[in-house]
Design an enzyme around this catalytic site. Structure first.
Site: not given
Lengths: 487, 98
Positions: A76, A151, A175
């Protein structure tokens, strides 16, 4: 060859059927080919091919004992990898390339993993749909008109679409778990303090944890074993030994007690999700686990508590983005404070601004006790709820998300409606307990449904064991419509 | 308590955010809604409840994270300035303060 699970890939490398280089090339190719449709990656790392070459040479020399030798992974874009961009899905970091690796990255690299790219995410990890990225939304591989969740939407999509077998994300209010649920993959948020946050760009320091995505529970267990553990660079990591997570996976789960909270299966929960999770409970009964009813009386307040604490901490953590030391700096600002304001106004997106303002408000003079202190007190009550529940059970089962994946654009105009996607996941971050999402079915329009297992502190071995047992009894072998080509 | 437009402007100032009037029109009611939502916590009796600050887990709270006060290598000036928008003479250069 398709991007199988870690053990499969390692044995194919050992046998000479494939190589680390070939795997990395396949991952890079798939990432590139699918990016127009998924937008899962913000940057690719062709240098991983050199690293793969080194791994291949090493493997020829000594039967590849490194746990993740040759395995392509995605990261990420809020986790620092030296020499690659770290944008946090924001314009305010400009073209920032960190001069250091996050601790979790060092550990992955030392275990032989190869980083193929940085994945798209909601800006500064703030969001539940990956629609808050400054670089466009990620699309769900199961239906590209829908969100992958957030997210960590990019990492979830990359694993779900078969581009890489595992990926790292971050989980502050769900997330990792929520996008895992919406994308039909396994997603783990470990106990607070299990993983180092050094090099994870901070959103809310008392809630953030690096989390792991995989298509198989065993793969998530393998990665956890590599990245977990005390880190002198992160004072919040706990001095707790890291067990061998893989070895306990196949242990018997008979006699384990699963807590079922009926109050959480009421209003607001999609009917098909409720059915799928209840069917998972039945699977556990058949496997010999005992199901007991429990209650988490303060869970209904969790979103309110979360949106005070997380925004307060974010307002403090994001103060560092000011155009001084790194990233974007606004032009035409001849005075320092004007420069700060213009840089932040131009560099941050609307959700980030909203949360910074909320956080600043709840911490401001006259309001601190009414909001932040009050929220931290209710947080203690939520921790207590879990402590009491875990006196009567080994793990709690809930849905991960209240609905399957919703459509792009459906909730962007109503921040509060968007926040309610986290209703089952935020409690774990507030209490610090580990949470694991496992795919447990498809909706009538072929969208994944996830169930969540929550356990006491440091109970990852039990959670992984329970998830593995479910996976063996009720395998999730479905593939999304957007999936990497078999090479 | 209801949030006014001037509350939001003040908060934006504290957070070093220059919010455009059009943005204020949208943010104002949204933030007011959220604050109103979180005020449901007032209904809970938290007398004598300790705020949950710190290590969260007992093991985390027990972990001694101090180290010896000894100089150890760090990033170094060159790397530290490498990503700066405007580095000069070994400093981060910024616009003047008025």
């Amino acid at each position: 060859m398709h991007m199988g699970n870690i053990d499969e890939l390692k044995s194919r490398i050992q046998s000479g059927e494939t190589s680390a280089r070939a795997l990395v090339q396949a991952a890079l190719n798939a990432a590139e080919e699918l990016n127009e449709r998924l937008n899962a990656f913000l940057a690719l790392n062709p240098k991983a091919l050199e690293g793969a070459g080194t791994v291949d040479k090493g493997l020829k020399a000594n039967s590849g004992s490194a746990v993740l030798a040759g395995i392509p992974v995605a990261i990420k874009d809020n986790i620092c990898v030296r020499g690659l961009q770290t944008s946090c899905g924001s314009r305010i970091l400009g073209d920032y390339h960190p001069p250091y690796n996050a601790t979790v990255i060092e550990r992955l690299l030392n275990a032989g993993a190869l980083i193929v790219g940085k994945t798209n995410c909601d800006e500064f990890a703030m969001g539940s749909s990956n629609e808050n990225s400054a670089f466009g939304p990620v699309r769900n591989p199961w239906d590209p008109t829908r969100v992958p969740g957030g997210s960590s939407g990019g990492s979830a999509a990359a694993v779900a679409a078969g581009i890489v077998p595992v990926a790292l994300g971050s989980d502050t209010g769900g997330s990792v778990r929520q996008p895992a649920s919406l994308c039909g993959v396994v997603g783990l948020k470990p106990t607070y303090g299990r993983n180092s946050r050094y090099g994870l760009v901070a959103f809310a320091s008392s809630l953030d944890q690096v989390g792991i995505f995989g298509r198989k529970v065993a793969d998530v267990a393998a990665v956890l074993g590599v990245i977990a553990g005390r880190d002198p660079h992160d004072a919040t990591t706990a001095d707790v030994p890291v067990p061998d997570y893989k070895s306990a996976l196949a242990e018997d789960i008979r006699g384990l007690k699963i807590g079922f909270p009926p109050a959480l299966f009421g209003k607001g929960l999609d009917a098909e999700v409720a059915v799928a999770v209840k069917e998972a409970v039945d699977v556990y009964r058949k496997l010999g686990a005992e199901v007991v009813e429990i209650d988490l009386p303060h869970a209904q307040y969790a979103i309110a508590v979360y949106y005070i604490i997380a925004t307060a901490e974010a307002s403090s953590n994001l103060a560092r983005f000011d155009g001084v030391r790194y990233g974007f700096r606004a032009e035409d600002a001849p005075e320092l404070r004007q420069m700060y304001r213009k840089t932040r106004e131009e560099g941050f997106g609307p959700e980030v601004k909203r949360r910074i303002m909320l956080g600043t408000y709840v911490l401001s003079a006259g309001y601190y006790d009414a909001y932040y202190r009050k929220a931290q007190q209710v947080r203690t009550l939520i921790k207590e709820d879990f402590r009491k529940a875990f006196e009567r059970c080994d793990a709690i089962i809930t849905p991960t998300a209240p609905t399957p994946a919703f459509s792009l654009g459906e909730k962007v105009d109503d921040p509060l409606a968007m926040y309610l996607n986290d209703i089952y996941t935020v409690t774990a971050n507030l209490a610090g307990v580990p949470g694991l999402s496992v795919p447990c079915g498809l909706s009538s329009n072929r969208l994944p449904i996830g169930m969540q297992l929550l356990g006491p502190y440091w109970s990852e071995p039990n959670l992984l064991k329970l998830a593995h047992a479910y996976e063996q009894a009720s395998p999730f072998n479905e593939r999304p419509q957007i999936y990497a080509r078999d090479v | 308590m209801p949030i006014t437009k001037s509350d939001i402007e003040k908060v934006a100032q504290l957070a070093h955010l220059e919010i455009a009037p059009e943005e204020l029109e949208i943010f104002g009611p949204q933030i007011a809604d959220i604050v109103s939502y979180v005020e449901q916590l007032n209904a809970i009796d938290t007398t004598n409840i300790e705020p949950a600050l710190g290590g969260l887990t007992p093991e985390g709270a027990r972990t001694d994270s101090a180290r010896d006060d000894r100089v150890e290598p760090s990033l170094g000036q060159e790397l530290a300035l490498a990503e700066a928008p405007d580095a000069a003479a070994g400093y981060f250069r910024v616009p003047k303060v008025l």
